[in-house]
Write a protein that holds these residues in place. Sequence first.
Motif, PDB file in Angstrom:
ATOM      1  N   ASP A 235      -4.899 -37.638 -67.613  1.00  0.00           N
ATOM      2  CA  ASP A 235      -4.085 -37.845 -66.516  1.00  0.00           C
ATOM      3  C   ASP A 235      -3.955 -36.500 -66.013  1.00  0.00           C
ATOM      4  O   ASP A 235      -2.898 -36.205 -65.507  1.00  0.00           O
ATOM      5  N   ASN A 236      -4.700 -35.480 -65.899  1.00  0.00           N
ATOM      6  CA  ASN A 236      -4.606 -34.293 -65.190  1.00  0.00           C
ATOM      7  C   ASN A 236      -5.766 -34.552 -63.998  1.00  0.00           C
ATOM      8  O   ASN A 236      -6.843 -34.262 -64.095  1.00  0.00           O
ATOM      9  N   SER A 237      -4.982 -34.533 -62.894  1.00  0.00           N
ATOM     10  CA  SER A 237      -5.866 -34.400 -61.596  1.00  0.00           C
ATOM     11  C   SER A 237      -6.780 -33.549 -61.258  1.00  0.00           C
ATOM     12  O   SER A 237      -7.785 -33.560 -60.489  1.00  0.00           O
ATOM     13  N   TYR A 238      -6.837 -32.249 -62.003  1.00  0.00           N
ATOM     14  CA  TYR A 238      -7.610 -31.103 -62.013  1.00  0.00           C
ATOM     15  C   TYR A 238      -8.998 -31.547 -62.165  1.00  0.00           C
ATOM     16  O   TYR A 238      -9.877 -30.941 -61.821  1.00  0.00           O
ATOM     17  N   TYR A 239      -9.053 -32.545 -63.416  1.00  0.00           N
ATOM     18  CA  TYR A 239     -10.415 -33.181 -63.997  1.00  0.00           C
ATOM     19  C   TYR A 239     -10.836 -34.150 -63.291  1.00  0.00           C
ATOM     20  O   TYR A 239     -10.206 -35.111 -63.595  1.00  0.00           O
ATOM     21  N   ASP A 240     -12.014 -34.054 -62.482  1.00  0.00           N
ATOM     22  CA  ASP A 240     -12.250 -35.415 -61.796  1.00  0.00           C
ATOM     23  C   ASP A 240     -13.429 -36.125 -62.878  1.00  0.00           C
ATOM     24  O   ASP A 240     -14.503 -35.567 -62.697  1.00  0.00           O
ATOM     25  N   PHE A 241     -13.291 -37.205 -63.194  1.00  0.00           N
ATOM     26  CA  PHE A 241     -14.400 -38.048 -64.179  1.00  0.00           C
ATOM     27  C   PHE A 241     -15.171 -39.100 -63.269  1.00  0.00           C
ATOM     28  O   PHE A 241     -15.889 -39.865 -63.933  1.00  0.00           O
ATOM     29  N   THR A 242     -14.953 -39.005 -61.949  1.00  0.00           N
ATOM     30  CA  THR A 242     -15.795 -39.775 -61.251  1.00  0.00           C
ATOM     31  C   THR A 242     -17.187 -39.446 -60.343  1.00  0.00           C
ATOM     32  O   THR A 242     -18.113 -40.132 -60.442  1.00  0.00           O
ATOM     33  N   SER A 243     -16.793 -38.094 -59.931  1.00  0.00           N
ATOM     34  CA  SER A 243     -17.829 -37.680 -58.877  1.00  0.00           C
ATOM     35  C   SER A 243     -19.309 -37.678 -59.687  1.00  0.00           C
ATOM     36  O   SER A 243     -20.196 -37.329 -58.913  1.00  0.00           O
ATOM     37  N   GLN A 256     -19.936 -43.345 -70.714  1.00  0.00           N
ATOM     38  CA  GLN A 256     -20.903 -42.263 -70.843  1.00  0.00           C
ATOM     39  C   GLN A 256     -20.619 -41.350 -69.873  1.00  0.00           C
ATOM     40  O   GLN A 256     -20.770 -40.032 -70.044  1.00  0.00           O
ATOM     41  N   LEU A 257     -20.093 -41.719 -68.671  1.00  0.00           N
ATOM     42  CA  LEU A 257     -19.896 -40.946 -67.489  1.00  0.00           C
ATOM     43  C   LEU A 257     -18.744 -40.294 -67.853  1.00  0.00           C
ATOM     44  O   LEU A 257     -18.560 -38.974 -67.788  1.00  0.00           O
ATOM     45  N   LYS A 258     -17.835 -40.896 -68.635  1.00  0.00           N
ATOM     46  CA  LYS A 258     -16.354 -40.179 -68.966  1.00  0.00           C
ATOM     47  C   LYS A 258     -16.920 -38.888 -70.227  1.00  0.00           C
ATOM     48  O   LYS A 258     -16.356 -37.836 -69.955  1.00  0.00           O
ATOM     49  N   GLY A 259     -17.833 -39.443 -70.993  1.00  0.00           N
ATOM     50  CA  GLY A 259     -18.038 -38.183 -72.005  1.00  0.00           C
ATOM     51  C   GLY A 259     -18.875 -37.234 -71.414  1.00  0.00           C
ATOM     52  O   GLY A 259     -18.528 -36.214 -71.601  1.00  0.00           O
ATOM     53  N   GLU A 260     -19.795 -37.357 -70.299  1.00  0.00           N
ATOM     54  CA  GLU A 260     -20.559 -36.194 -69.805  1.00  0.00           C
ATOM     55  C   GLU A 260     -19.588 -35.507 -68.947  1.00  0.00           C
ATOM     56  O   GLU A 260     -19.756 -34.250 -69.068  1.00  0.00           O
ATOM     57  N   ALA A 261     -18.709 -36.149 -68.141  1.00  0.00           N
ATOM     58  CA  ALA A 261     -17.927 -35.373 -67.413  1.00  0.00           C
ATOM     59  C   ALA A 261     -17.105 -34.343 -68.014  1.00  0.00           C
ATOM     60  O   ALA A 261     -16.681 -33.331 -67.944  1.00  0.00           O
ATOM     61  N   SER A 262     -16.424 -35.160 -69.189  1.00  0.00           N
ATOM     62  CA  SER A 262     -15.515 -34.006 -69.992  1.00  0.00           C
ATOM     63  C   SER A 262     -16.331 -32.932 -70.728  1.00  0.00           C
ATOM     64  O   SER A 262     -15.628 -32.148 -70.900  1.00  0.00           O
ATOM     65  N   PHE A 263     -17.193 -33.162 -70.992  1.00  0.00           N
ATOM     66  CA  PHE A 263     -18.316 -32.288 -71.738  1.00  0.00           C
ATOM     67  C   PHE A 263     -18.372 -31.011 -70.575  1.00  0.00           C
ATOM     68  O   PHE A 263     -18.465 -29.819 -71.102  1.00  0.00           O
ATOM     69  N   ILE A 264     -18.687 -31.328 -69.594  1.00  0.00           N
ATOM     70  CA  ILE A 264     -18.773 -30.088 -68.333  1.00  0.00           C
ATOM     71  C   ILE A 264     -17.338 -29.327 -68.323  1.00  0.00           C
ATOM     72  O   ILE A 264     -17.506 -28.248 -68.372  1.00  0.00           O
TER      73      ILE A 264
END
Length: 500
Positions: A235-243, A256-264
């Motif tokens: 819930d932190n708008s600084y981190y975008d999990f969709t682009s 999988q998308l959430k996992g990959e974005a979070s790793f970045i």
Amino acid sequence: MLYEELMFDTSLLLRFSIFKYLNQSTKKVLAISQLSEDLDLNYQQSVIELNEIDQELAEIRPNYETIMMRAGKVNLENLNASIDEYRYHLLKQAVPFQFILYFLNEEEPTIEQFCEKYFVSRSTVSRKIDKLKKHLKRFNIRFTYTEAGMSGDERLIRLALFDLLWLGTRGIECPVNVEPHQLSRLVDSYKDYFPLSRTYFGTQELRLFAAIDLTRIKNKKFVKYDPRYNFLMKDNSYYDFTSLRELIDVPMTTRQLKGEASFIYFLAHFAPFYTIREDQSLKQTLLDFDARQNPVNDFVMEFRNFAKKALFPDRTEIMDDPLVIGNLLNITFGYFIFRQPFPNIIDLVMDPNEKQTRGEYILFQNIQNFIQMAKDNPSYSFISSVHPLITRAFKRLLLPYFNQFPYTHNLKIGIALEHNAIFVRELYRFLEDLRFIDAEPYDISLKDDYDLIISTSSLLKKEKPNIPLYQLDFPYTKSELISLYLDLRSIYDKKNRVYE
């Protein structure tokens, strides 16, 4: 174990050591007998290895002129490849490096195909990657052979791959097969999260991180979202999990998308990257770690209060420096997430067995005492399995700020030069600029109290054989003073080592 020791077999490691010796020499022409003596090789062995190096340099540079001269000498002016270039040339012959690039770049890698491609047996592969295998085992990473690759926590695998590839290439080439346009789009989209992107070499590191991510995703090796990220990313708008979906052409589930974005985003917070005080990503880090109650920020805050009293009582502002705070947070966050050793590029380039100075030892002991007490606090249970690693990381970060001189012994230098102010004044001025030196005219009555005697004559070698003597010859040059400084520093470091 240092990087080259992990990746090279005995033969390659010897040639690399010789080349590094040649590259660092200040001479234009070097006698092979001198090289043999310095590196503890027999003369014939040196000649054989130098001829091998000579042929390899010709492969690197088509217009290369030989370094080999007559009368047993080497022409160092013809040494026209850098250490990085030569290391990379050797790595392309090294089985561990070949194997890593093979399973990264092939669609269906197998050990049989690798052996066939590189004309090696499976037993040779196993033997030559054994040191690297033991290194990776510390991180619970293992090599696989049915499908050639690695198994373990995918995040740790990618960190290990980055370390091994970056230290082998140093940005001179990207060894991972990725589409350049897609790589650039990915880097450009996320670079603002990374302090790396503010520096030239940081940008190169970021591109390699991204290339490894793209390749692993392409090979269907995905990372998972870790709930331990929640206090920072949820819930932190600084981190975008969709682009990320628009930047990668591999179909991914929402998970999988959430996992990959979070790793970045994790990659921006796992190491002490901050070097620029006005960096916007540093300001965001300080804001985000302080926004919600969390053990990482609490631990760093408690450590800072301790350090102000115990480590920097006269300069408490050091522990309020945003650069120091940001880097302490990143170091702690990495261990909060993994709670075990994880790949660390510093451990592959800094000798872990190097003796500490007294000042380092005092700093280390103070930090260790704090962390030993902190690990018994239930709020900081995450450090119980990694407290020695956090202690070492904090010490390395704070050592440049820590005043070691109260805990060290200066060198006592005797000057035995012709009694003429014109001769000796420049030397005294040079030594006065060195904070760790106490220099005075040589006094024969002091017997063996000197750490070094500087003289223009070898006479004292006979009278004082137990005291090191550095002989200057008039008129001495600035390059001789540089050599003198290196000797002084070496003696000073030995004098102040701790041997407990």
